[in-house]
Scaffold this motif. Structure first.
Motif, PDB file in Angstrom:
ATOM      1  N   GLU A   1       0.813  -1.219   0.000  1.00 58.53           N
ATOM      2  CA  GLU A   1       0.000   0.000   0.000  1.00 58.53           C
ATOM      3  C   GLU A   1       0.841   1.261   0.000  1.00 58.53           C
ATOM      4  O   GLU A   1       0.314   2.369  -0.212  1.00 58.53           O
ATOM      5  CB  GLU A   1      -0.938   0.006   1.212  1.00 58.53           C
ATOM      6  CG  GLU A   1      -0.268   0.219   2.565  1.00 58.53           C
ATOM      7  CD  GLU A   1       0.306  -1.036   3.192  1.00 58.53           C
ATOM      8  OE1 GLU A   1       0.642  -1.005   4.394  1.00 58.53           O
ATOM      9  OE2 GLU A   1       0.404  -2.064   2.484  1.00 58.53           O
ATOM     10  N   ALA A   2       2.146   1.137   0.230  1.00 61.80           N
ATOM     11  CA  ALA A   2       3.027   2.306   0.239  1.00 61.80           C
ATOM     12  C   ALA A   2       3.764   2.485  -1.083  1.00 61.80           C
ATOM     13  O   ALA A   2       4.619   3.359  -1.202  1.00 61.80           O
ATOM     14  CB  ALA A   2       4.040   2.187   1.377  1.00 61.80           C
TER      15      ALA A   2
ATOM     16  N   VAL B   1      -2.536  13.990  -4.839  1.00 60.46           N
ATOM     17  CA  VAL B   1      -3.478  14.639  -3.919  1.00 60.46           C
ATOM     18  C   VAL B   1      -4.591  13.672  -3.537  1.00 60.46           C
ATOM     19  O   VAL B   1      -5.013  13.612  -2.381  1.00 60.46           O
ATOM     20  CB  VAL B   1      -4.070  15.913  -4.557  1.00 60.46           C
ATOM     21  CG1 VAL B   1      -5.078  16.570  -3.612  1.00 60.46           C
ATOM     22  CG2 VAL B   1      -2.970  16.912  -4.921  1.00 60.46           C
ATOM     23  N   ARG B   2      -5.011  12.876  -4.499  1.00 59.41           N
ATOM     24  CA  ARG B   2      -6.132  11.961  -4.281  1.00 59.41           C
ATOM     25  C   ARG B   2      -5.721  10.684  -3.547  1.00 59.41           C
ATOM     26  O   ARG B   2      -6.477  10.170  -2.706  1.00 59.41           O
ATOM     27  CB  ARG B   2      -6.747  11.582  -5.625  1.00 59.41           C
ATOM     28  CG  ARG B   2      -7.953  10.623  -5.527  1.00 59.41           C
ATOM     29  CD  ARG B   2      -8.502  10.270  -6.897  1.00 59.41           C
ATOM     30  NE  ARG B   2      -9.009  11.452  -7.588  1.00 59.41           N
ATOM     31  CZ  ARG B   2      -8.401  12.011  -8.650  1.00 59.41           C
ATOM     32  NH1 ARG B   2      -7.288  11.484  -9.138  1.00 59.41           N
ATOM     33  NH2 ARG B   2      -8.913  13.076  -9.203  1.00 59.41           N
ATOM     34  N   LEU B   3      -4.526  10.166  -3.816  1.00 60.66           N
ATOM     35  CA  LEU B   3      -4.204   8.802  -3.404  1.00 60.66           C
ATOM     36  C   LEU B   3      -3.243   8.680  -2.229  1.00 60.66           C
ATOM     37  O   LEU B   3      -3.240   7.651  -1.550  1.00 60.66           O
ATOM     38  CB  LEU B   3      -3.609   8.036  -4.599  1.00 60.66           C
ATOM     39  CG  LEU B   3      -4.518   7.876  -5.822  1.00 60.66           C
ATOM     40  CD1 LEU B   3      -3.752   7.194  -6.948  1.00 60.66           C
ATOM     41  CD2 LEU B   3      -5.769   7.091  -5.471  1.00 60.66           C
ATOM     42  N   LEU B   4      -2.392   9.672  -2.006  1.00 60.23           N
ATOM     43  CA  LEU B   4      -1.369   9.519  -0.978  1.00 60.23           C
ATOM     44  C   LEU B   4      -1.996   9.235   0.383  1.00 60.23           C
ATOM     45  O   LEU B   4      -2.769  10.038   0.905  1.00 60.23           O
ATOM     46  CB  LEU B   4      -0.493  10.766  -0.891  1.00 60.23           C
ATOM     47  CG  LEU B   4       0.596  10.907  -1.963  1.00 60.23           C
ATOM     48  CD1 LEU B   4       1.270  12.275  -1.859  1.00 60.23           C
ATOM     49  CD2 LEU B   4       1.629   9.795  -1.842  1.00 60.23           C
ATOM     50  N   ALA B   5      -1.662   8.119   0.944  1.00 60.25           N
ATOM     51  CA  ALA B   5      -2.146   7.749   2.278  1.00 60.25           C
ATOM     52  C   ALA B   5      -0.956   7.299   3.115  1.00 60.25           C
ATOM     53  O   ALA B   5      -0.594   7.935   4.098  1.00 60.25           O
ATOM     54  CB  ALA B   5      -3.204   6.654   2.173  1.00 60.25           C
ATOM     55  N   ASN B   6      -0.346   6.186   2.730  1.00 61.91           N
ATOM     56  CA  ASN B   6       0.880   5.754   3.379  1.00 61.91           C
ATOM     57  C   ASN B   6       2.041   6.484   2.713  1.00 61.91           C
ATOM     58  O   ASN B   6       2.364   6.239   1.552  1.00 61.91           O
ATOM     59  CB  ASN B   6       1.064   4.239   3.252  1.00 61.91           C
ATOM     60  CG  ASN B   6       2.262   3.735   4.024  1.00 61.91           C
ATOM     61  OD1 ASN B   6       3.347   4.279   3.939  1.00 61.91           O
ATOM     62  ND2 ASN B   6       2.064   2.667   4.786  1.00 61.91           N
ATOM     63  N   CYS B   7       2.660   7.404   3.435  1.00 66.17           N
ATOM     64  CA  CYS B   7       3.671   8.288   2.850  1.00 66.17           C
ATOM     65  C   CYS B   7       5.093   7.874   3.209  1.00 66.17           C
ATOM     66  O   CYS B   7       5.965   8.726   3.410  1.00 66.17           O
ATOM     67  CB  CYS B   7       3.419   9.735   3.281  1.00 66.17           C
ATOM     68  SG  CYS B   7       1.950  10.458   2.544  1.00 66.17           S
ATOM     69  N   THR B   8       5.341   6.569   3.286  1.00 66.89           N
ATOM     70  CA  THR B   8       6.695   6.109   3.581  1.00 66.89           C
ATOM     71  C   THR B   8       7.695   6.644   2.571  1.00 66.89           C
ATOM     72  O   THR B   8       8.859   6.894   2.904  1.00 66.89           O
ATOM     73  CB  THR B   8       6.740   4.569   3.617  1.00 66.89           C
ATOM     74  OG1 THR B   8       5.844   4.101   4.637  1.00 66.89           O
ATOM     75  CG2 THR B   8       8.142   4.069   3.926  1.00 66.89           C
TER      76      THR B   8
ATOM     77  N   LEU C   1       1.760  17.836   6.047  1.00 69.52           N
ATOM     78  CA  LEU C   1       2.913  18.520   5.467  1.00 69.52           C
ATOM     79  C   LEU C   1       3.645  17.604   4.491  1.00 69.52           C
ATOM     80  O   LEU C   1       4.058  18.032   3.409  1.00 69.52           O
ATOM     81  CB  LEU C   1       3.869  18.966   6.579  1.00 69.52           C
ATOM     82  CG  LEU C   1       5.247  19.491   6.178  1.00 69.52           C
ATOM     83  CD1 LEU C   1       5.120  20.754   5.340  1.00 69.52           C
ATOM     84  CD2 LEU C   1       6.110  19.763   7.419  1.00 69.52           C
ATOM     85  N   ASP C   2       3.798  16.317   4.839  1.00 68.16           N
ATOM     86  CA  ASP C   2       4.493  15.388   3.954  1.00 68.16           C
ATOM     87  C   ASP C   2       3.731  15.174   2.654  1.00 68.16           C
ATOM     88  O   ASP C   2       4.334  14.955   1.598  1.00 68.16           O
ATOM     89  CB  ASP C   2       4.749  14.050   4.662  1.00 68.16           C
ATOM     90  CG  ASP C   2       3.510  13.452   5.317  1.00 68.16           C
ATOM     91  OD1 ASP C   2       2.469  14.142   5.386  1.00 68.16           O
ATOM     92  OD2 ASP C   2       3.597  12.297   5.783  1.00 68.16           O
ATOM     93  N   HIS C   3       2.395  15.274   2.680  1.00 64.60           N
ATOM     94  CA  HIS C   3       1.608  15.139   1.463  1.00 64.60           C
ATOM     95  C   HIS C   3       1.929  16.269   0.489  1.00 64.60           C
ATOM     96  O   HIS C   3       2.120  16.031  -0.708  1.00 64.60           O
ATOM     97  CB  HIS C   3       0.109  15.157   1.797  1.00 64.60           C
ATOM     98  CG  HIS C   3      -0.372  13.926   2.489  1.00 64.60           C
ATOM     99  ND1 HIS C   3      -1.420  13.159   2.023  1.00 64.60           N
ATOM    100  CD2 HIS C   3       0.056  13.309   3.611  1.00 64.60           C
ATOM    101  CE1 HIS C   3      -1.628  12.137   2.833  1.00 64.60           C
ATOM    102  NE2 HIS C   3      -0.743  12.215   3.810  1.00 64.60           N
TER     103      HIS C   3
END
Length: 288
Positions: free
Chosen positions: A139-140, A156-163, A185-187
């Motif tokens: 998922e990352a 913008v739409r998909l980023l969830a797990n921001c590893t 902020l990481d998004h």
């Protein structure tokens, strides 16, 4: 004060009360096969002996530059401090409780050198808890479009797990970014990087991300700001829009359309009932 040795790559490690995990993290840095690197370690006024441990474990290794703040300035400002005190061509943030495989830095730099269309090079993401066996996190891993605007909107739409925030990237892509202390902020940073180029996940190198059982002892807003300031999703929407205006230099009508798309995406993602700042602030005060 931190000293940037003028290397091609700087790795910034923000630290706050990580004494239990620092030895393994520092060992993973010392084992790296890439030599043209400076490790910038900044302790955010830890209270658990982290600073003494860092000084002891890094003594005599010229790759490490160390700094300690006189007070806790919050995680966001500490991360910004590391970035602003580097001048390297490439930069990476590394979680003080995480680990990286020995060839990750070398292969990341090679990837960026060989393909100017790549904005960031990331290790394959694995998660672990305590001493558990690391497990791959599909998922990352993201497969974004090769087209700039579509790739940006996908992020913008998909980023969830921001590893993949913990990747090696071209620091010039963030040079004019205004660091704001907001939720996500990481998004915004990752979306900006993806505006400038593609993400590449390395086949044979791994980023080991530590997760924790139960809640962290300090809540999210306090960890980011260093105080009790309430962070809202409204602030994230405004941040995205302000940064998009810096990135897009074309027709004003298209910019307005892109802004409308970003607002709609974020409103749907976070079920924002209102884009009025005070409404959102009151919501998060009652639900944090």
């Amino acid at each position: 004060m931190l000293v940037d040795r003028g290397c091609r790559l700087c790795v910034g490690i923000p630290v706050y009360n990580e004494a239990e995990y620092l030895p393994r993290m520092l060992d993973s840095l010392k084992a790296q096969t890439y030599g043209e690197v400076t490790y910038l370690v900044c302790d955010n006024h830890s209270t658990d002996g982290s600073w003494d441990l860092i000084q002891d474990r890094c003594a005599g290794d010229e790759r490490f530059a160390l700094h300690r703040h006189a007070e806790n300035i919050g995680a966001a400002k500490n991360s910004e401090f590391l970035f602003r005190n580097s001048t390297s061509e490439y930069f990476m943030w590394l979680g003080a409780h995480d680990l990286i495989s020995p060839g990750l830095l070398e292969k990341s730099v090679r990837c960026l050198d060989e393909d100017p269309g790549v904005a960031l090079a990331a290790g394959r993401p694995f998660r672990f808890v305590g001493d558990s066996e690391p497990a791959f996190m599909p998922e990352a891993v993201y497969d974004f479009s090769r087209r700039r605007v579509e790739r940006y909107l996908q992020s913008v739409r998909l980023l969830a797990n921001c590893t993949m925030f913990y990747s090696v990237f071209r620091r010039s892509s963030l040079d004019d970014l205004e660091f704001r202390h907001v939720r996500g902020l990481d998004h915004v940073m990752l979306s900006r990087l993806l505006w400038h180029g593609e993400a590449r996940f390395l086949e044979d190198e791994i980023y080991f991300r530590r997760y924790f059982d139960g809640a962290r002892p300090v809540d999210y807003s306090q960890r980011i700001t260093g105080n009790r300031e309430v962070l809202t999703m409204h602030d994230l929407v405004v941040y995205y829009l302000d940064d998009l205006r810096k990135l897009y230099r074309g027709d004003a009508r298209i910019l307005r359309h892109l802004e409308s798309l970003v607002i709609g995406i974020l409103a749907d993602r976070y079920t924002l009932q209102s884009l009025h700042a005070q409404d959102d602030r009151e919501y998060w005060m009652n639900h944090s």
